[in-house]
Write a protein that holds these residues in place. Sequence first.
Motif, PDB file in Angstrom:
ATOM      1  N   PRO A   1       0.767  -1.159  -0.090  1.00 16.32           N
ATOM      2  CA  PRO A   1      -0.007   0.056   0.226  1.00 16.32           C
ATOM      3  C   PRO A   1       0.760   1.174  -0.139  1.00 16.32           C
ATOM      4  N   LEU A   2       0.449   2.231  -0.735  1.00 17.86           N
ATOM      5  CA  LEU A   2       0.989   3.383  -0.895  1.00 17.86           C
ATOM      6  C   LEU A   2       0.663   4.399   0.470  1.00 17.86           C
ATOM      7  N   ARG A   3       1.520   5.252   0.926  1.00 17.80           N
ATOM      8  CA  ARG A   3       1.199   6.203   2.078  1.00 17.80           C
ATOM      9  C   ARG A   3       0.833   7.520   1.874  1.00 17.80           C
ATOM     10  N   PHE A   4      -0.217   7.959   2.102  1.00 15.86           N
ATOM     11  CA  PHE A   4      -0.968   8.859   1.608  1.00 15.86           C
ATOM     12  C   PHE A   4      -1.399   9.958   3.050  1.00 15.86           C
ATOM     13  N   PHE A   5      -1.097  11.386   2.659  1.00 13.88           N
ATOM     14  CA  PHE A   5      -1.594  12.448   3.778  1.00 13.88           C
ATOM     15  C   PHE A   5      -2.503  13.235   3.228  1.00 13.88           C
ATOM     16  N   ASP A   6      -3.671  13.831   3.829  1.00  8.65           N
ATOM     17  CA  ASP A   6      -4.367  14.813   3.462  1.00  8.65           C
ATOM     18  C   ASP A   6      -3.867  16.253   4.148  1.00  8.65           C
TER      19      ASP A   6
ATOM     20  N   ASN B   1     -16.191   0.193   6.784  1.00  5.52           N
ATOM     21  CA  ASN B   1     -16.100  -0.999   6.885  1.00  5.52           C
ATOM     22  C   ASN B   1     -14.536  -1.134   7.410  1.00  5.52           C
ATOM     23  N   LYS B   2     -14.376  -2.387   7.897  1.00  4.19           N
ATOM     24  CA  LYS B   2     -13.181  -2.644   8.498  1.00  4.19           C
ATOM     25  C   LYS B   2     -11.934  -2.440   7.949  1.00  4.19           C
ATOM     26  N   PHE B   3     -11.928  -2.702   6.430  1.00  4.95           N
ATOM     27  CA  PHE B   3     -10.738  -2.369   5.408  1.00  4.95           C
ATOM     28  C   PHE B   3     -10.366  -1.035   5.705  1.00  4.95           C
ATOM     29  N   ILE B   4     -11.389  -0.127   5.410  1.00  6.77           N
ATOM     30  CA  ILE B   4     -11.183   1.156   5.486  1.00  6.77           C
ATOM     31  C   ILE B   4     -10.626   1.768   6.897  1.00  6.77           C
ATOM     32  N   ARG B   5     -11.321   1.240   8.025  1.00  2.00           N
ATOM     33  CA  ARG B   5     -10.759   1.658   9.306  1.00  2.00           C
ATOM     34  C   ARG B   5      -9.391   1.274   9.779  1.00  2.00           C
ATOM     35  N   THR B   6      -9.005   0.124   9.078  1.00  2.00           N
ATOM     36  CA  THR B   6      -7.792  -0.289   9.227  1.00  2.00           C
ATOM     37  C   THR B   6      -6.586   0.434   8.579  1.00  2.00           C
ATOM     38  N   ASN B   7      -7.091   0.944   7.503  1.00  2.00           N
ATOM     39  CA  ASN B   7      -6.226   1.830   6.521  1.00  2.00           C
ATOM     40  C   ASN B   7      -6.271   3.232   6.531  1.00  2.00           C
ATOM     41  N   SER B   8      -7.017   3.685   7.620  1.00  2.00           N
ATOM     42  CA  SER B   8      -7.223   5.173   7.481  1.00  2.00           C
ATOM     43  C   SER B   8      -6.996   5.822   9.140  1.00  2.00           C
ATOM     44  N   ASN B   9      -6.590   6.991   9.142  1.00  2.00           N
ATOM     45  CA  ASN B   9      -7.019   7.374  10.558  1.00  2.00           C
ATOM     46  C   ASN B   9      -6.789   9.341  10.371  1.00  2.00           C
ATOM     47  N   PHE B  10      -7.321   9.589  11.397  1.00  7.11           N
ATOM     48  CA  PHE B  10      -7.527  11.463  11.250  1.00  7.11           C
ATOM     49  C   PHE B  10      -6.809  12.001  12.684  1.00  7.11           C
ATOM     50  N   LEU B  11      -6.257  13.108  12.235  1.00 10.27           N
ATOM     51  CA  LEU B  11      -5.264  13.573  13.282  1.00 10.27           C
ATOM     52  C   LEU B  11      -5.915  14.799  13.575  1.00 10.27           C
ATOM     53  N   TRP B  12      -6.223  15.384  14.867  1.00 11.31           N
ATOM     54  CA  TRP B  12      -6.789  16.860  15.067  1.00 11.31           C
ATOM     55  C   TRP B  12      -5.718  17.650  15.565  1.00 11.31           C
ATOM     56  N   GLY B  13      -5.121  18.540  14.612  1.00  7.33           N
ATOM     57  CA  GLY B  13      -4.247  19.416  14.942  1.00  7.33           C
ATOM     58  C   GLY B  13      -3.627  20.256  13.827  1.00  7.33           C
ATOM     59  N   ASP B  14      -2.510  20.953  14.316  1.00  4.51           N
ATOM     60  CA  ASP B  14      -1.756  21.879  13.175  1.00  4.51           C
ATOM     61  C   ASP B  14      -1.049  20.999  12.213  1.00  4.51           C
ATOM     62  N   LEU B  15      -1.334  21.230  10.891  1.00  3.57           N
ATOM     63  CA  LEU B  15      -0.512  20.431   9.815  1.00  3.57           C
ATOM     64  C   LEU B  15       1.043  20.638   9.831  1.00  3.57           C
ATOM     65  N   TRP B  16       1.232  21.821  10.433  1.00  2.00           N
ATOM     66  CA  TRP B  16       2.769  22.201  10.241  1.00  2.00           C
ATOM     67  C   TRP B  16       3.345  21.437  11.388  1.00  2.00           C
TER      68      TRP B  16
ATOM     69  N   VAL C   1      -8.599   2.469  -3.182  1.00  2.00           N
ATOM     70  CA  VAL C   1      -7.434   2.206  -3.806  1.00  2.00           C
ATOM     71  C   VAL C   1      -6.417   1.648  -2.767  1.00  2.00           C
ATOM     72  N   GLY C   2      -7.093   1.384  -1.558  1.00  2.00           N
ATOM     73  CA  GLY C   2      -6.226   0.594  -0.661  1.00  2.00           C
ATOM     74  C   GLY C   2      -4.944   1.148   0.086  1.00  2.00           C
ATOM     75  N   TRP C   3      -4.777   2.654  -0.070  1.00  2.00           N
ATOM     76  CA  TRP C   3      -3.636   3.250   0.643  1.00  2.00           C
ATOM     77  C   TRP C   3      -3.876   3.312   2.106  1.00  2.00           C
ATOM     78  N   LYS C   4      -2.538   3.386   2.845  1.00  2.00           N
ATOM     79  CA  LYS C   4      -2.402   3.805   4.336  1.00  2.00           C
ATOM     80  C   LYS C   4      -2.761   5.343   4.097  1.00  2.00           C
ATOM     81  N   ALA C   5      -3.997   5.995   4.807  1.00  2.00           N
ATOM     82  CA  ALA C   5      -4.306   7.259   4.393  1.00  2.00           C
ATOM     83  C   ALA C   5      -4.453   7.875   5.819  1.00  2.00           C
ATOM     84  N   THR C   6      -3.716   8.956   5.766  1.00  2.00           N
ATOM     85  CA  THR C   6      -3.870   9.962   7.007  1.00  2.00           C
ATOM     86  C   THR C   6      -4.530  11.222   6.754  1.00  2.00           C
ATOM     87  N   GLY C   7      -5.397  11.775   7.620  1.00  2.00           N
ATOM     88  CA  GLY C   7      -5.986  13.036   7.448  1.00  2.00           C
ATOM     89  C   GLY C   7      -5.557  14.011   8.643  1.00  2.00           C
ATOM     90  N   ILE C   8      -5.161  15.159   8.251  1.00  2.00           N
ATOM     91  CA  ILE C   8      -4.746  16.104   9.396  1.00  2.00           C
ATOM     92  C   ILE C   8      -5.830  17.307   9.134  1.00  2.00           C
TER      93      ILE C   8
END
Length: 221
Positions: A61-66, A107-122, A82-89
């Motif tokens: 899986p590719l590593r993705f940041f939003d 679903n479980k697949f999406i929960r496993t491959n995603s997470n959201f961080l609350w904070g300053d992107l910098w 697309v099955g990436w390891k995705a992180t949102g900030i």
Amino acid sequence: MQLRSPLPYMSTPKKKILAALEEISKRKYSSLYQNDKKCTGVLTRIKQNQSLFKQNIKTSPLRFFDLGSGDGETVLAAAGSVGWKATGIELNSTLWAISSIRRLFSNKFIRTNSNFLWGDLWKYDIGEADAVMIFGVKPLMSRIANKIAKECKPGTYVMSYRFCIPLLGPDCHDVGNGKEEVVAKDVNVNGTTTTMTIPAAGGLAADLIYDKEEMKIYQLR
């Protein structure tokens, strides 16, 4: 379903997100196999066999940041479609809560491959990224571009909807007038460490490789 909200942010249409994510996947995985002599013929089989293509995405899986992930649409699409390891900030606590709830009900697949961080992107390092999505307004684009230039490796893909990213010329010295303050960046290329200089004013040494329906994809040089 595309989430609609009166909150002060611009949601990116899912159809445009998916088209851009699929374009990057094809380019990235094609590049990986073309550079591996042991995989002669594999790329052709992958193109002909969609299930084989999806299996390779799952194993590598590719590593993705939003950066500024809003309601989470892009992160959830990257993880699920697309099955990436995705992180949102996301700095906005309401949008972070909405995206986190959407993830919990996925679903479980999406929960496993995603997470959201609350904070300053910098404050977050994105050096692991294979691809980055930018949400930004014009006054911030140079600063965001500079963060990506300093932290991301050559070859990283950068997605931007509507907003253009400031680019450097081929010699990496054509931003602004006169001399530019520069920062040093050590990058590893095929096992060799090379030092690059990047104007601190902001700007990417990158090429525009995709421009459709206001969605743009750049690739770092």
